[in-house]
Design a protein around this motif. Structure first.
Motif, short mmCIF file in Angstrom:
data_model
loop_
_atom_site.label_atom_id
_atom_site.label_comp_id
_atom_site.label_asym_id
_atom_site.label_seq_id
_atom_site.Cartn_x
_atom_site.Cartn_y
_atom_site.Cartn_z
N LEU A 104 0.83 -1.21 0.00
CA LEU A 104 0.00 0.00 0.00
C LEU A 104 0.86 1.25 0.00
O LEU A 104 0.57 2.21 -0.73
CB LEU A 104 -0.93 -0.01 1.21
CG LEU A 104 -1.91 1.17 1.32
CD1 LEU A 104 -2.81 1.25 0.10
CD2 LEU A 104 -2.75 1.06 2.60
N GLU A 137 -5.29 6.95 -0.05
CA GLU A 137 -5.21 5.58 0.43
C GLU A 137 -6.38 4.74 -0.11
O GLU A 137 -6.19 3.59 -0.51
CB GLU A 137 -5.20 5.55 1.95
CG GLU A 137 -5.03 4.15 2.51
CD GLU A 137 -4.76 4.13 4.00
OE1 GLU A 137 -5.50 3.41 4.72
OE2 GLU A 137 -3.83 4.82 4.44
N LYS A 138 -7.55 5.33 -0.13
CA LYS A 138 -8.73 4.64 -0.68
C LYS A 138 -8.52 4.31 -2.15
O LYS A 138 -8.80 3.18 -2.60
CB LYS A 138 -9.97 5.52 -0.50
CG LYS A 138 -11.24 4.93 -1.07
CD LYS A 138 -12.41 5.89 -0.88
CE LYS A 138 -13.68 5.36 -1.54
NZ LYS A 138 -14.81 6.33 -1.39
N LYS A 141 -5.92 1.48 -2.53
CA LYS A 141 -6.50 0.16 -2.27
C LYS A 141 -7.31 -0.33 -3.46
O LYS A 141 -7.29 -1.52 -3.80
CB LYS A 141 -7.37 0.20 -1.01
CG LYS A 141 -6.57 0.34 0.27
CD LYS A 141 -7.48 0.42 1.49
CE LYS A 141 -6.67 0.49 2.78
NZ LYS A 141 -7.54 0.61 3.98
N GLU A 145 -6.57 -3.66 -5.61
CA GLU A 145 -7.62 -4.65 -5.87
C GLU A 145 -7.75 -4.92 -7.37
O GLU A 145 -7.94 -6.07 -7.80
CB GLU A 145 -8.96 -4.16 -5.31
CG GLU A 145 -10.10 -5.15 -5.53
CD GLU A 145 -11.42 -4.66 -4.96
OE1 GLU A 145 -12.39 -5.45 -4.98
OE2 GLU A 145 -11.50 -3.50 -4.50
N SER A 150 -5.48 -7.48 -3.40
CA SER A 150 -6.07 -6.86 -2.22
C SER A 150 -5.74 -7.61 -0.94
O SER A 150 -5.82 -7.05 0.16
CB SER A 150 -7.59 -6.75 -2.37
OG SER A 150 -8.15 -8.02 -2.66
N LEU A 153 -2.04 -6.17 0.83
CA LEU A 153 -1.88 -4.73 1.09
C LEU A 153 -0.69 -4.41 1.97
O LEU A 153 0.03 -3.43 1.74
CB LEU A 153 -3.14 -4.18 1.76
CG LEU A 153 -4.35 -3.90 0.87
CD1 LEU A 153 -5.53 -3.51 1.74
CD2 LEU A 153 -4.04 -2.81 -0.14
#
Length: 265
Positions: A104, A137-138, A141, A145, A150, A153
């Protein structure tokens, strides 16, 4: 209007002329595949597009805006150079992930640093900067994915396979939302059984309408994913056309010899 216009690009290292006047264009949503033997200038061309190397001559336009011209006497600041690089994303053949950061953080580091710097210049509040970091960050992710990782991370690169690392590198290149995504031999460092997972991600990006420049030695993949193919030899474009034209009915003897050497299997 073409999204990308490259005109008469040249590049030399000492007395070695690597690019000898390369010109091509690319429309939005198209995939350009560049093939050729080692030393033909493919990687240098990508590095010039991404401003990792400075061309000696020629020009580069993106969406009608001149982002490079050798004729200009303008000396770009580091900040301006970074801004012009944002037009392009580059996926390296050797992944180049940050080993000290998890998946991440690898994907979100660049957009977080860039966005925070810009917001501080604009005197944004701490709460605004915090909200922006949460949004990055959203989005990170979501990209992870998209490349099918996913569940990884918070893993570190050393715990990932080569194919997984390359998929993280693709997500990282997408994180700054470049207009043109470039791949430099994205499967050359992978074992054959890991190649397919990376090529599937690139195919999915094509299906999403991403504009891409792909340097590859995977000829069947090139034939299937490309809208336009360039064969480079000795620093020039030896032949170009649709996949059907270049692979199915090449005109140049050099192209014929390259394909006949087994690269179209």
């Amino acid at each position: 209007m073409n999204m990308l216009e490259v005109k008469n690009l040249t590049k030399s290292f000492d007395t070695h002329n690597v690019l000898k006047g390369v010109s091509f264009s690319l429309k939005q949503g198209e995939v350009l595949v560049i093939i050729g033997s080692s030393g033909s200038g493919k990687t240098t061309l990508l590095r010039c597009l991404n401003f990792l190397e400075t061309p000696d001559g020629g020009s580069i336009d993106v969406n009608g805006e001149e982002v490079f011209s050798a004729e200009s006497s303008e000396k770009l600041s580091d900040n301006e150079l970074r801004n012009r690089r944002l037009h392009f994303g580059l996926v390296f053949q050797s992944f180049n992930l940050f080993p000290q950061h998890n998946v991440l953080k690898n994907v979100t580091l660049a957009p977080t640093l860039y966005n925070t710097t810009q917001m501080k210049k604009n005197k944004a509040s701490k709460s605004e900067i915090k909200a922006a970091k949460e949004e990055i960050e959203k989005q990170g992710k979501a990209l992870i994915e998209m490349v099918g990782l996913s569940d990884k991370l918070y893993e570190y690169p050393c715990r990932l396979s080569g194919g997984q690392q390359q998929r993280v590198a693709i997500a990282r290149a997408l994180a700054l939302n470049p207009e043109i995504l470039c791949f430099d031999e994205p499967t050359s460092a992978l074992d054959p059984e890991l190649t397919g997972e990376v090529l599937r991600v690139i195919r999915s990006l094509k299906d999403q309408g991403r504009t891409m420049v792909v340097v590859t030695h995977e000829m069947e993949f090139a034939r299937g994913v490309a809208d336009h193919v360039i064969y480079m030899a000795d620093g020039v474009i030896e032949e170009e056309g649709t996949p059907e034209e270049v692979f199915g009915n090449p005109k140049s003897e050099k192209t014929k010899m390259f394909l006949a050497a087994g690269f179209n299997k």
